[in-house]
Design an enzyme around this catalytic site. Structure first.
Site, PDB file in Angstrom:
ATOM      1  N   GLN A 178      -3.854   2.227  15.276  1.00  0.00           N
ATOM      2  CA  GLN A 178      -2.742   2.711  14.448  1.00  0.00           C
ATOM      3  C   GLN A 178      -1.860   3.715  15.184  1.00  0.00           C
ATOM      4  OE1 GLN A 178      -4.110   4.257  10.698  1.00  0.00           O
ATOM      5  NE2 GLN A 178      -2.062   4.730   9.935  1.00  0.00           N
ATOM      6  N   ASP A 204      -9.057   0.360   2.158  1.00  0.00           N
ATOM      7  CA  ASP A 204      -8.039  -0.014   3.143  1.00  0.00           C
ATOM      8  C   ASP A 204      -8.550   0.350   4.536  1.00  0.00           C
ATOM      9  OD1 ASP A 204      -5.538  -0.719   4.233  1.00  0.00           O
ATOM     10  OD2 ASP A 204      -4.841   1.343   4.063  1.00  0.00           O
ATOM     11  N   GLU A 214     -10.697   3.849   3.807  1.00  0.00           N
ATOM     12  CA  GLU A 214      -9.826   4.663   2.960  1.00  0.00           C
ATOM     13  C   GLU A 214     -10.152   4.365   1.503  1.00  0.00           C
ATOM     14  OE1 GLU A 214      -5.673   4.083   4.066  1.00  0.00           O
ATOM     15  OE2 GLU A 214      -5.863   5.560   5.679  1.00  0.00           O
ATOM     16  N   THR A 237      -9.031  -5.739   4.163  1.00  0.00           N
ATOM     17  CA  THR A 237      -8.941  -4.839   3.015  1.00  0.00           C
ATOM     18  C   THR A 237      -9.960  -5.360   2.005  1.00  0.00           C
ATOM     19  OG1 THR A 237      -6.579  -4.470   3.401  1.00  0.00           O
ATOM     20  CG2 THR A 237      -7.416  -3.926   1.210  1.00  0.00           C
ATOM     21  N   ASP A 253       0.842  -1.185   0.000  1.00  0.00           N
ATOM     22  CA  ASP A 253       0.000   0.000   0.000  1.00  0.00           C
ATOM     23  C   ASP A 253       0.885   1.246   0.000  1.00  0.00           C
ATOM     24  OD1 ASP A 253      -2.488   1.095  -0.195  1.00  0.00           O
ATOM     25  OD2 ASP A 253      -2.818   1.208   1.962  1.00  0.00           O
ATOM     26  N   GLU A 308      -9.277   4.028  -2.136  1.00  0.00           N
ATOM     27  CA  GLU A 308      -8.047   3.830  -2.900  1.00  0.00           C
ATOM     28  C   GLU A 308      -8.344   3.190  -4.250  1.00  0.00           C
ATOM     29  OE1 GLU A 308      -4.731   2.064  -0.951  1.00  0.00           O
ATOM     30  OE2 GLU A 308      -5.226   2.892   1.027  1.00  0.00           O
ATOM     31  N   GLU A 338      -9.879  12.417   7.834  1.00  0.00           N
ATOM     32  CA  GLU A 338      -9.703  13.742   7.237  1.00  0.00           C
ATOM     33  C   GLU A 338     -11.009  14.535   7.233  1.00  0.00           C
ATOM     34  OE1 GLU A 338      -7.267  13.592   3.469  1.00  0.00           O
ATOM     35  OE2 GLU A 338      -7.402  11.470   3.931  1.00  0.00           O
TER      36      GLU A 338
END
Lengths: 452, 452
Positions: B253, B246, B212, B270, B140, B214, B387
């Protein structure tokens, strides 16, 4: 589940009719019986298959399937006809133990089947050993607190150990496809590096190429997705162990590793030994988990079991040695660089397995878990040049040739070895994990490949 | 090698005799022809095999092998009888292109073989789609500078972007065995987390579960060990692209990621879409590499080619949407969370491939390379809740139900979609990448699973 107890297959009085197995200091006495994948280099050619090491011979286990007797051992022996250990490993610990028990009987002095078994022996001098396992996932841990402290000190002198270290068995995903067997050379990687005073990075051969002494664990019985393996049951999933050299390009690593960890600094090569020493063979060498200092936190409950604390450690003495091109040319023996024991790991392998699966991540048969560099506190117990030379600032003097080494140079050969010893038991060995460094591809005269 | 030019298979006037493929806004017009692995849920059962999407149908490509004509297309069609795309992918780009060209002829209005091909069509409503590729390695990347800056700002407000970012296509090894196909639910992971004011970590269900957005790239023709793929040849190794989610546990984390990067915070799951849109189908949507600011460094030579700069970008509009349990109960549609384009990635896929192999690491057929979260600068162009909610501090208001979301809650379903559009060309879609969140195993009432 209580601590494992050595059984008849470990009996020190047990001897084999294979004479070389009884020699003092033999790596593969009848108490060991490690697995490998081999093919014959002479006589009738056959595809690679699984064998067991005994003295200076390897036994073609599949060829002995008719001698197995009980069904579980028979199934395990049949699985050994495959070109990797995965089929055998997938059968789980009871099958592996049944096979070990029967092979021990067949190879013991006085065996009724000596002639039939002897026909399935091949001298190791006539065998080529292959990568023993088809590795789907490779995870590398960081379980030696001494290594983590030594490395951390180079980067953060006043705060070497990060706050998570004593809570989390830190690990990362390695590159499974880069794992290769002992003997295959390692090409010096190229990559981006940026020296301390440099304004911008440059691309070229790594100048700080290093090795790491590790123990590698192979998963036998798989776990399911969304299933956490309790630390107390972790050994049900452990097939065995190999030596592992996690080659590392320190200059590439220090520039690339923030914020997602090491990548190209490791993915160019990882070398494993061809022999897999079984969990059963290691039972006499199981020890308590390493002592935690009084100020250290207790492991969180998912990482704690009394069995694991009592016998979750493994005492394997690991050595790294170096033979430079000049030493080889002069016929000099390799020089020992370090000696350390996996008994000192801060995290047990059971804790690594439990942690790895604690989020629901499945472990599959053949997955490889590295311990991380096995270093100790004592002088000469550091399992990487980065530590032995204090980041390259104190080069090693190789007395035999007058050479110096901060990091590895082209033509250097690094060999790892491992040995278990305990009073009252026959000692066992791991074979060797060896590779030489080839020059970088396309390295020109203007690009120095000497370590800085 | 010059920039690829759209050919007859992209002609906007080209229409299929499969009527649904010509509908305005169809995801799978004849200009797309994405691959998937499918089995039929009705009629005669057969093992999974490879097919091509056309309108609301999937074509059993292996069943059309006799219609192929030239040998290369025939070999590619035969490879489609396998239960994964790997055999086809391994044949390389010329074979994939030959197959695409012939399938385009067979499916085009006026095809002489319409009846024979129609017999090999299965309605997608009667097909189950499987994980399309046997993935050996999953890497990744972190190629969106906007994502890297947004995430960095949460951790280091005055210094969001690390010094290596504009030199190194940062990436890490992911967990290949955790990759699953769209539709399979994702269980909330448990793990160690340590809140800002807490003295010690605790173990429990993640409270900051995120997605996420992607794009995932599948490697076709493999590279050899010790072979660096030049950036200008990278597309020779690209078979195609999927959507990729993801999933990330932000609280796990932030506690685990130093110093070796994300591990358990990602390895639980994933999700990829079942459809692989080929490199050929994307040719009309290739764009110049994203603009670098004047102050930015030029890519180092191994990451630079004029072709890559001119046409190494790919313009796929990616969307994420959320359907909470309550929205589903009320029959409300999913709510769009973000919209961003992969054309804005700081690093091209060619640069990622070149970087990945620059140290000699081999890429194998079926290896998966994730782009990293695709975020843009504009409001609503952020491809993760981290975000969109500024680290959870500004929850999203879901107007339809009055709910709020900082992070994902149990029962939430996240769907990614992707679409390529360009004036003068027929637009193509990627299908969907969808999964719902299941509660953590063993979550008790005392363990809250609401996002904090």
């Amino acid at each position: 589940m209580s601590a494992p107890v050595p059984n008849a297959t470990h009996a020190p009085a047990l001897r084999s009719w294979v004479k070389s197995a009884n020699a003092p200091g033999a790596e593969f006495p009848i108490q060991n019986l490690p697995f490998a994948v081999f093919s014959s280099t002479t006589g009738s050619l056959h595809p690679p298959r699984c064998g067991v090491g005994i003295g200076d011979q390897i036994l073609d286990v599949g060829a002995c399937a008719d001698l197995m007797g009980d069904a579980l051992a028979r199934a395990a022996a049949d699985a050994c006809r495959a070109p990797s250990l995965n089929d055998l490993m997938r059968l789980g610990q009871p099958a592996a133990s049944a096979l070990r028990h029967r092979l021990s009987q067949l190879l013991a002095a006085g065996s009724e089947a000596r002639d039939a078994v002897a026909a399935a022996l091949i001298p190791l001098s006539q065998a080529e050993l292959h990568l023993p396992v088809r590795i789907g996932g490779y995870t590398d841990f960081y379980a030696s607190v001494h290594h983590a402290t030594n490395v951390g000190r180079l980067m953060r002198p006043d705060n070497p150990l990060l706050p998570n270290y004593k809570y989390v068995p830190i690990g990362y995903n390695g590159r499974a496809s880069s794992v290769r067997v002992s003997g295959e050379p390692v090409r010096r990687p190229r990559g981006q590096t940026k020296g301390p005073g440099e304004a911008a990075p440059t691309f070229g051969p790594s100048l700080r190429l290093d090795y790491e002494v590790e123990l590698g664990l192979y998963i036998g019985a798989p776990s399911m997705r969304d299933e956490a393996i309790p630390v107390g049951s972790a050994w049900d999933h452990v097939f065995g162990f190999s030596l592992l050299n996690d080659w590392s390009a320190r200059d590439i690593q220090s520039w690339e590793y923030q914020p997602l960890g090491p990548f190209l600094s490791k993915s160019f090569a990882t070398t494993v030994s061809p022999w897999v020493v079984t969990a059963d063979a290691l039972i006499p060498f199981r020890v308590p988990a390493a002592h935690r200092e009084a100020a250290d936190p207790q492991p969180l409950p998912y990482l704690f079991s009394s069995t694991d604390q009592e016998s979750g450690g493994v005492h394997v003495m690991l050595e790294a040695s170096l033979c430079t091109r000049r030493m080889a040319q002069l016929g000099l023996p390799a020089m020992r660089l370090s000696r350390s024991t996996s008994a000192g790991l801060y995290w047990t392998f059971g804790q690594m397995v439990a942690h790895h699966t604690s989020n629901g991540c499945a472990l599959d048969t053949g997955d490889l878990l590295g311990s991380g560099t096995v270093s100790g506190e004592a002088e000469g117990a550091q399992g990487a040049l980065l530590e032995l030379t204090a980041g390259g600032s104190r080069p090693l003097h190789l007395e035999a040739t007058g050479e110096q080494r901060s990091f590895l140079e082209d033509g250097d050969e690094v060999t790892l070895s491992g040995r278990c010893e305990r009073e009252g038991f026959v000692s066992i060995g791991f074979g060797e994990c060896r590779a030489a460094i080839l020059p970088a591809h396309g390295a020109s005269a203007s690009e120095p490949t000497h370590a800085r």
